[in-house]
Every structure is written in structure tokens, then in C-alpha cells.
Design an enzyme around this catalytic site. Structure first.
Site, PDB file in Angstrom:
ATOM      1  N   ARG A   1       0.797  -1.224   0.000  1.00 30.32           N
ATOM      2  CA  ARG A   1       0.000   0.000   0.000  1.00 30.32           C
ATOM      3  C   ARG A   1       0.830   1.275   0.000  1.00 30.32           C
ATOM      4  NH1 ARG A   1      -3.594  -2.162   4.753  1.00 30.32           N
ATOM      5  NH2 ARG A   1      -2.636  -4.202   4.458  1.00 30.32           N
TER       6      ARG A   1
ATOM      7  N   GLU B   1       2.103 -10.513  13.755  1.00 28.50           N
ATOM      8  CA  GLU B   1       1.325 -11.096  14.849  1.00 28.50           C
ATOM      9  C   GLU B   1       1.502 -12.620  14.854  1.00 28.50           C
ATOM     10  OE1 GLU B   1      -2.609  -9.648  14.720  1.00 28.50           O
ATOM     11  OE2 GLU B   1      -3.094 -10.357  16.729  1.00 28.50           O
TER      12      GLU B   1
HETATM   13  O1  PRP Z   1       3.171  -1.810  11.824  1.00 34.31           O
HETATM   14  P1  PRP Z   1       3.029  -3.262  11.443  1.00 34.31           P
HETATM   15  O2  PRP Z   1       2.496  -4.095  12.580  1.00 34.31           O
HETATM   16  O3  PRP Z   1       4.297  -3.833  10.887  1.00 34.31           O
HETATM   17  O4  PRP Z   1       1.906  -3.373  10.324  1.00 34.31           O
HETATM   18  C1  PRP Z   1       1.759  -2.450   9.269  1.00 34.31           C
HETATM   19  C2  PRP Z   1       1.820  -3.118   7.920  1.00 34.31           C
HETATM   20  O5  PRP Z   1       0.728  -4.048   7.773  1.00 34.31           O
HETATM   21  C3  PRP Z   1       0.088  -3.801   6.520  1.00 34.31           C
HETATM   22  O6  PRP Z   1       0.700  -4.502   5.496  1.00 34.31           O
HETATM   23  P2  PRP Z   1       0.622  -6.094   5.368  1.00 34.31           P
HETATM   24  O7  PRP Z   1       1.752  -6.710   6.158  1.00 34.31           O
HETATM   25  O8  PRP Z   1      -0.765  -6.530   5.715  1.00 34.31           O
HETATM   26  O9  PRP Z   1       0.961  -6.358   3.827  1.00 34.31           O
HETATM   27  P3  PRP Z   1       0.148  -5.983   2.477  1.00 34.31           P
HETATM   28  O10 PRP Z   1       0.072  -4.481   2.372  1.00 34.31           O
HETATM   29  O11 PRP Z   1       1.016  -6.563   1.413  1.00 34.31           O
HETATM   30  O12 PRP Z   1      -1.205  -6.610   2.570  1.00 34.31           O
HETATM   31  C4  PRP Z   1       0.263  -2.320   6.314  1.00 34.31           C
HETATM   32  O13 PRP Z   1       0.074  -1.943   4.953  1.00 34.31           O
HETATM   33  C5  PRP Z   1       1.670  -2.094   6.802  1.00 34.31           C
HETATM   34  O14 PRP Z   1       2.640  -2.309   5.781  1.00 34.31           O
HETATM   35  N1  ADE Z   2      -6.011  -2.913  11.368  1.00 37.56           N
HETATM   36  C1  ADE Z   2      -5.328  -2.905  10.206  1.00 37.56           C
HETATM   37  N2  ADE Z   2      -5.910  -2.420   9.084  1.00 37.56           N
HETATM   38  C2  ADE Z   2      -5.227  -2.391   7.915  1.00 37.56           C
HETATM   39  N3  ADE Z   2      -3.973  -2.850   7.784  1.00 37.56           N
HETATM   40  C3  ADE Z   2      -3.355  -3.335   8.865  1.00 37.56           C
HETATM   41  N4  ADE Z   2      -2.114  -3.836   9.053  1.00 37.56           N
HETATM   42  C4  ADE Z   2      -1.979  -4.183  10.349  1.00 37.56           C
HETATM   43  N5  ADE Z   2      -3.113  -3.937  11.034  1.00 37.56           N
HETATM   44  C5  ADE Z   2      -3.996  -3.394  10.129  1.00 37.56           C
END
Ligand code: PRP
Ligand code: ADE
Length: 185
Positions: A71, A108
Site C-alpha cells: 500500500r 502477529e
Molecule cells: O506496523 P506493522 O504491525 O508492521 O503493520 C503495518 C503493515 O501491515 C500492513 O501490510 P501487510 O503486512 O498486511 O501487507 P500488504 O500491504 O502486502 O497486505 C500495512 O500496509 C503495513 O505495511
Molecule cells: N487494522 C489494520 N488495518 C489495515 N492494515 C493493517 N495492518 C496491520 N493492522 C492493520
């Protein structure tokens, strides 16, 4: 630090927050998922979010905007182009074809990993890391480490949303995190 703390009256932040959809129990029970894809359907709010970051970073001598997959790729390139910086994608494993460095981080459940092309950033460059959301901060910490390993100076991390897991600390590895809005419930 929260952008809303700087100017409570900035009407743009309220509209940005309202455009982010909250999806309960996605992708698993108990998670309140902050869905920025609905913000993208509102061109004014989407542009306002990008513009706030552009205004903040345009005079900070930033030459690298590093975006976190997936994202961070939505917001980072527009910011980079507007401030005259390069955009560097920090990708999940085995996506980049060149020589990469990797940083694992804890989620997590289990671990994940970010990779960066070693030749993308030169020592001494000033970088900002962009993502949509910070929860535990593990992802941003991995990004900071990648950039510092090649000698870049990470000036700040920037996210649209900061979850309360941050506990108001708003610093990661000693780096400030600039956050636009808190999550809606
Ligand atoms: O602060 P944190 O606990 O590390 O979490 C934040 C991360 O989690 C989400 O990505 P995700 O790992 O879900 O990957 P994605 O965007 O590829 O779905 C979000 O876009 C951040 O990159
Ligand atoms: N609550 C949340 N919503 C969207 N992205 C996330 N990545 C980790 N926690 C999230």
C-alpha cells in the site's frame, strides 16, 4: 507525531478519515481493518492526503521516497515525483530481480521480510519511508534498517493511519513517524 495535533482545524484530515473504510473482523476475527481503497475513490480526499505529505517534505532535501509493498506503492510515487525525489520500492521476498538486501520482521503470527535493491540508494541520501498504516511498527523498522544499511539517512516515516499499538510514542528506531489520522472504530 499526528498531523491533526498541528492543526486541529484542518478540514482535509476529517474528510480523509471519513473516506477510509473500517471493516470489522477482516482478515480475521477481532481485527478492525482500515481499508484505504475507499479513500482512492474520493479524488479530493486522496489528493489532499498526498498533498499534505508533499507540503511537508518538499523543502527537506529528500532524495529518496521509499514505499512499502503493497500500500505504500499507492502513495509514494506521487509524493516522490512532486518533490523531485526517486521512488524506491521495498518489496516482499523474491520480487526484485537485482542484488538485494533483506530484513525480516515479526508479525502477529510468524514473520515476513522486506527487500531493497542494493544499488537503488547511495550513502548519504536523505530518505522518507511511506506506508498506509503503522500498527506494531515492525514493518517500518525493517524499512529503516534496509535504508540505513546502505548508508542513507532516514529523516522520517510517514503513514496515513496510526493504530493505538503505537502507544503515542510515535518514534521507531529513534525516527519520527508522521501520521495523518487515527483509526475510526
Ligand atoms: O506496523 P506493522 O504491525 O508492521 O503493520 C503495518 C503493515 O501491515 C500492513 O501490510 P501487510 O503486512 O498486511 O501487507 P500488504 O500491504 O502486502 O497486505 C500495512 O500496509 C503495513 O505495511
Ligand atoms: N487494522 C489494520 N488495518 C489495515 N492494515 C493493517 N495492518 C496491520 N493492522 C492493520
Amino acid at each position: 507525531m499526528f498531523a491533526s495535533g498541528e492543526d486541529e482545524r484542518d478540514p482535509r484530515l476529517q474528510a480523509i478519515s471519513a473516506a477510509i473504510r473500517v471493516v470489522p473482523h477482516f482478515p480475521k476475527p477481532g481485527i478492525m481493518f482500515q481499508d484505504i481503497t475507499t479513500l482512492l475513490l474520493h479524488p479530493k480526499a486522496f489528493k489532499d492526503a498526498v498533498d499534505i505529505f508533499i507540503d511537508r517534505y518538499r523543502d527537506m532535501k529528500i532524495s529518496v521516497v521509499a514505499g512499502i509493498e503493497a500500500r505504500g506503492f499507492i502513495f509514494g510515487p506521487s509524493i516522490a515525483l512532486a518533490i523531485g525525489a526517486k521512488f524506491v520500492p521495498l518489496r516482499k521476498p523474491r520480487k526484485l530481480p537485482g542484488r538485494v538486501i533483506s530484513e525480516e520482521y515479526v508479525l502477529e503470527y510468524g514473520t515476513d521480510c522486506l527487500e531493497m535493491d542494493v544499488e537503488a540508494v547511495q550513502p548519504g541520501e536523505r530518505a522518507v519511508v511511506i506506508d498506509d498504516l503503522v500498527a506494531t511498527g515492525g514493518t517500518l523498522c525493517a524499512a529503516i534498517k534496509l535504508l540505513e544499511r546502505v548508508g542513507a539517512e532516514v529523516v522520517e516515516c510517514a503513514c496515513l493511519i496510526g493504530l493505538p499499538e503505537l502507544k503515542g510514542e510515535c518514534k521507531l528506531n529513534g525516527k519520527p513517524v508522521y501520521i495523518l489520522v487515527e483509526p475510526r472504530q
